[in-house]
Write an enzyme that holds these catalytic residues in place. Structure first.
Site, short mmCIF file in Angstrom:
data_model
loop_
_atom_site.label_atom_id
_atom_site.label_comp_id
_atom_site.label_asym_id
_atom_site.label_seq_id
_atom_site.Cartn_x
_atom_site.Cartn_y
_atom_site.Cartn_z
CE LYS A 192 0.79 1.61 13.10
NZ LYS A 192 1.37 0.63 12.09
CG ASP A 202 0.29 3.55 4.20
OD1 ASP A 202 -0.62 3.24 3.73
OD2 ASP A 202 0.65 2.97 5.50
CG ASP A 230 -0.32 0.11 2.46
OD1 ASP A 230 1.18 -0.27 2.62
OD2 ASP A 230 -0.67 0.20 3.55
N1 GDD Z 1 -0.10 -11.26 3.55
C1 GDD Z 1 -0.10 -10.61 4.59
N2 GDD Z 1 -0.51 -10.96 5.77
N3 GDD Z 1 0.05 -9.25 4.47
C2 GDD Z 1 -0.27 -8.46 5.68
C3 GDD Z 1 -0.50 -9.01 6.74
C4 GDD Z 1 -0.77 -10.42 6.88
O1 GDD Z 1 -1.05 -11.02 7.96
N4 GDD Z 1 -0.89 -7.86 7.66
C5 GDD Z 1 -0.50 -6.78 7.08
N5 GDD Z 1 -0.41 -7.10 5.62
C6 GDD Z 1 0.20 -6.03 4.62
C7 GDD Z 1 -0.85 -5.01 4.22
O2 GDD Z 1 -1.69 -5.55 3.40
C8 GDD Z 1 -0.17 -4.14 3.86
O3 GDD Z 1 0.20 -3.93 2.54
C9 GDD Z 1 1.29 -4.09 4.53
O4 GDD Z 1 1.41 -5.51 5.11
C10 GDD Z 1 1.49 -3.21 5.94
O5 GDD Z 1 0.32 -3.56 6.78
P1 GDD Z 1 -0.56 -2.19 7.09
O6 GDD Z 1 -2.01 -2.71 8.11
O7 GDD Z 1 -0.80 -1.16 6.05
O8 GDD Z 1 0.36 -1.48 8.29
P2 GDD Z 1 0.67 0.02 8.59
O9 GDD Z 1 0.56 0.83 7.23
O10 GDD Z 1 -0.16 0.35 9.83
O11 GDD Z 1 1.97 0.16 9.15
C11 GDD Z 1 3.21 -0.60 8.13
O12 GDD Z 1 3.59 0.16 7.06
C12 GDD Z 1 4.31 1.35 7.62
C13 GDD Z 1 4.49 2.12 6.19
O13 GDD Z 1 3.55 2.49 5.20
C14 GDD Z 1 4.43 -1.00 9.15
O14 GDD Z 1 5.49 -1.87 8.38
C15 GDD Z 1 5.18 0.25 9.47
O15 GDD Z 1 6.39 0.09 10.27
C16 GDD Z 1 5.47 1.25 8.22
O16 GDD Z 1 6.17 2.56 8.78
MG MG Z 2 -0.12 0.72 5.63
#
Ligand code: GDD
Ligand code: MG
Length: 370
Positions: free
Chosen positions: A157, A217, A106
């Site tokens: 976070k 993001d 994303d």
């Molecule tokens: N296959 C799979 N399985 N993908 C997953 C899973 C899972 O269980 N959980 C999350 N994802 C995928 C989501 O679809 C997304 O593309 C990505 O992993 C990150 O998950 P988000 O839920 O969007 O996390 P976030 O945005 O709160 O935080 C993450 O991204 C940030 C940057 O955008 C973390 O990696 C943070 O450390 C980072 O700064």
């Molecule tokens: Mg995200």
């Protein structure tokens, strides 16, 4: 070179846009985001990609097949249950044999992957995390490094009092598959709260690669509108469909625009679109395929997906209208409002203040007017 794209999340923050469409498949400037990502990877020499999905796998299969249309070899791996970001990679470990890129599915960025790989190799790193500066790190993973860019701390976070830098995990990693030995198989395990802390303890070399490349993001509604605007104004490079007919106005095929329509660029218009008399289309605005924009309607800073019927004198400003909606005469959709899919909104409503209208909602005339 291989890559895994993590696309398992539920896209909760983008609901209701993600009720019918997995987050990576949502269109940005009329093109599914994942398609853009796959093109970008291919252009930087990544020819084999695993999509780690968790739900709506069929949608990915139907849209992308085996990847040959996009010039890559694509595997779609469906987890039996949510395995977390690192658990998802462990699950496809048998497909990985050497240095591998991992992407959060994303993140829209034009980060140079070739330079990041050179950095990874020059440091002898086992895990390299791309870093980007943000104003508010509390929504992300905070990464502290030493002067040699070696990672000292990873705080997912962080609370406001934990903020020591503006550099966060940008959601692009390079890993050597050997680090997956620390990930328990078939268990929920995250990079952010599991593997990275472990690697800091074991002392396996882990580096941060800071960059000022465009980065966002897309998983938050405000970012979603903004990223469409950024692409149209040229801040982020993202090839989208359409032919540029005049300065920063892109048209699809079979577009009918009445003579006295006002168009202020940048505007992207899909295929089979009709825009009726005295309508105003003020950029940055995106109109999907098969939309009709009625007489004297105004669109400004709006993002419309496919198959929408916008009645006369409607006003769509800084909003998202998903697929297959009917917006009634004189209705205003403004202020970050989201109408998802298949809705019928009667006349003279005012949808404002980031209101979210769920799929298949029917609203009568003047039902919401605050
Ligand atoms: N296959 C799979 N399985 N993908 C997953 C899973 C899972 O269980 N959980 C999350 N994802 C995928 C989501 O679809 C997304 O593309 C990505 O992993 C990150 O998950 P988000 O839920 O969007 O996390 P976030 O945005 O709160 O935080 C993450 O991204 C940030 C940057 O955008 C973390 O990696 C943070 O450390 C980072 O700064
Ligand atoms: Mg995200």
């Amino acid at each position: 070179m291989k890559a895994v794209i993590l696309v398992g999340g539920l896209g909760t923050r983008l609901r209701p846009l993600t009720c019918n469409t997995p987050k990576p498949m949502i269109p940005i400037a009329n093109r599914p985001f994942i398609e853009y990502m796959l093109h970008r990877l291919r252009d930087q020499g990544i020819t084999e990609v695993v999509l780690a999905v968790q739900y709506l796998a069929e949608r990915f299969r139907a849209a992308l097949g085996d990847g040959s249309r996009l010039g890559i070899k694509l595997h779609i791996s469906e987890e039996p249950e949510a395995l977390g970001t690192a658990g998802a990679i462990k699950y496809v470990e048998h497909l990985l044999d050497s240095t591998t890129f991992v992407f959060n599915g994303d993140v829209l960025t034009d980060l140079n992957l070739i330079e990041m790989l050179a950095f990874h190799r020059s440091k002898g790193s086992k895990t390299t995390i791309a870093l980007t500066p943000v104003e508010d790190p509390t929504q992300f993973g905070l990464v502290d490094t030493d002067r040699d860019q070696r990672i000292l701390r990873f705080t997912e976070k962080p609370r406001p009092e934990e903020i020591t830098t503006n550099l966060i995990n940008a959601g692009t990693y390079i890993i050597e598959p050997e680090v997956l030995r620390y990930v328990p198989p078939r268990q929920f395990f995250m990079f952010e709260r599991g593997l990275f802390p472990v690697l800091l303890q074991t002392g396996d070399p882990m580096y941060g690669y800071p960059s000022r490349a465009y980065w966002t993001d897309i998983g938050r509604p405000h970012n979603y509108i903004e990223v469409n605007h950024d692409i149209l104004i040229g801040k982020a490079s993202y090839p989208f469909p359409g032919t540029e007919t005049q300065n920063r106005v892109w048209l699809g095929e079979n577009v009918e625009i009445a003579d006295d329509v006002q168009i202020v660029p940048p505007v992207v218009i899909g295929n089979n679109v009709r825009i009726e008399r005295r309508a105003s289309i003020i950029g940055p605005t995106v109109i999907g395929d098969n939309c009709t924009i009625g007489t004297e309607a105004t669109l400004e800073g709006a993002v419309l997906w496919n198959d929408n019927q916008i009645a006369e004198k409607a006003v769509l400003r800084s909003c998202v209208v998903g697929a297959g909606n009917q917006i009634g005469v004189g209705t205003q959709v403004v202020g970050g409002a989201i109408v998802s899919d298949g809705c019928t909104i009667g006349a003279d409503n005012r949808l404002d203040k980031q209101i979210r209208i769920w799929p298949n909602t029917t609203l009568g005339d003047q039902s919401i007017t605050f």
